[in-house]
Design an enzyme around this catalytic site. Structure first.
Site, PDB file in Angstrom:
ATOM      1  N   CYS A   9       0.872  -1.180   0.000  1.00 25.72           N
ATOM      2  CA  CYS A   9       0.000   0.000   0.000  1.00 25.72           C
ATOM      3  C   CYS A   9       0.909   1.230   0.000  1.00 25.72           C
ATOM      4  CB  CYS A   9      -0.982  -0.024   1.166  1.00 25.72           C
ATOM      5  SG  CYS A   9      -0.272   0.246   2.808  1.00 25.72           S
ATOM      6  N   ASN A  12       2.533   1.530   4.302  1.00 28.35           N
ATOM      7  CA  ASN A  12       2.772   0.266   4.988  1.00 28.35           C
ATOM      8  C   ASN A  12       2.464   0.336   6.476  1.00 28.35           C
ATOM      9  OD1 ASN A  12       5.528  -1.972   5.640  1.00 28.35           O
ATOM     10  ND2 ASN A  12       3.509  -2.553   4.980  1.00 28.35           N
ATOM     11  N   CYS A  14      -1.303   0.737   7.275  1.00 27.29           N
ATOM     12  CA  CYS A  14      -2.742   0.457   7.392  1.00 27.29           C
ATOM     13  C   CYS A  14      -3.159  -0.779   6.600  1.00 27.29           C
ATOM     14  CB  CYS A  14      -3.570   1.656   6.913  1.00 27.29           C
ATOM     15  SG  CYS A  14      -3.359   3.160   7.866  1.00 27.29           S
ATOM     16  N   ARG A  15      -3.338  -0.601   5.296  1.00 27.43           N
ATOM     17  CA  ARG A  15      -3.907  -1.654   4.463  1.00 27.43           C
ATOM     18  C   ARG A  15      -2.983  -2.848   4.274  1.00 27.43           C
ATOM     19  NH1 ARG A  15      -5.594   2.210  -0.394  1.00 27.43           N
ATOM     20  NH2 ARG A  15      -3.805   3.328   0.448  1.00 27.43           N
ATOM     21  N   SER A  16      -1.734  -2.620   3.887  1.00 32.28           N
ATOM     22  CA  SER A  16      -0.857  -3.767   3.605  1.00 32.28           C
ATOM     23  C   SER A  16      -0.512  -4.576   4.850  1.00 32.28           C
ATOM     24  CB  SER A  16       0.393  -3.346   2.827  1.00 32.28           C
ATOM     25  OG  SER A  16       1.147  -2.390   3.505  1.00 32.28           O
ATOM     26  N   ASP A 127      -8.315   3.759   1.277  1.00 36.14           N
ATOM     27  CA  ASP A 127      -7.357   4.106   2.325  1.00 36.14           C
ATOM     28  C   ASP A 127      -8.117   4.601   3.556  1.00 36.14           C
ATOM     29  OD1 ASP A 127      -5.277   4.971   3.914  1.00 36.14           O
ATOM     30  OD2 ASP A 127      -4.382   6.261   2.377  1.00 36.14           O
TER      31      ASP A 127
END
Length: 163
Positions: A9, A12, A14-16, A127
């Site tokens: 993401c 690195n 939140c999402r990933s 996001d």
């Protein structure tokens, strides 16, 4: 031979890392943890060394996932050791394709939600960083929905390597 998957993401945090934690749990449940290595990175290095966002950690832990993480920036040299690079949105996909040194490396890049048959045309994981907890919960839902399809694809590759 080990099959290597990296989720990417922006920063690195939140999402990933959320996708990494969820998919690592799926790999362990499937009995593939000795055959598949899962990690994550960001397209940028703003948060290198930082832990995951506290909201990411909270959502992961509330749903039974691990959350140990240190952010890092994706490096072009990693393509040679990775089998699959999973982008969390179209912007990450484009950034990773620009970094890919060869067409073979570019072919390793996929959008996470492309593994969710219910995703339709909207393949981005939004996001959640600038929003509230509901964005992080939605992120987890989208990651979990794509995980069975991704697991099936990785299992097929791993079993193909073993044959």
């Amino acid at each position: 031979m080990t099959y290597r998957v990296c989720f990417v993401c922006t920063g690195n945090i939140c999402r990933s890392p959320m996708a990494e934690s969820v998919f690592r749990a799926r790999i362990e449940e499937a009995g593939l943890d000795g055959l598949v290595v899962v990690d994550s990175a960001g397209t940028g290095g703003w948060h290198e060394g930082d832990a995951a966002d506290p909201r990411t950690v909270s959502v992961l832990e509330a749903n039974g996932y691990g959350s140990i993480h240190a952010a890092r920036q994706f490096q072009t040299s990693w393509f040679s050791r990775l089998d699959l690079v999973i982008a969390l949105d179209e912007g990450h996909l484009k950034a990773l394709r620009r970094l890919a040194p060869t067409a073979t490396d570019a072919d390793k890049i996929r959008l996470l939600r492309s593994y969710d048959p219910a995703a339709g045309d909207d393949l981005d994981v939004p996001d959640p960083y600038y929003g509230g907890m509901d964005g992080f919960e939605e992120c987890l839902e989208l990651v979990e929905a794509a995980s069975p399809g991704l697991l099936a694809a990785v299992r097929e590759k791993v079993e193909g390597q073993a044959a």
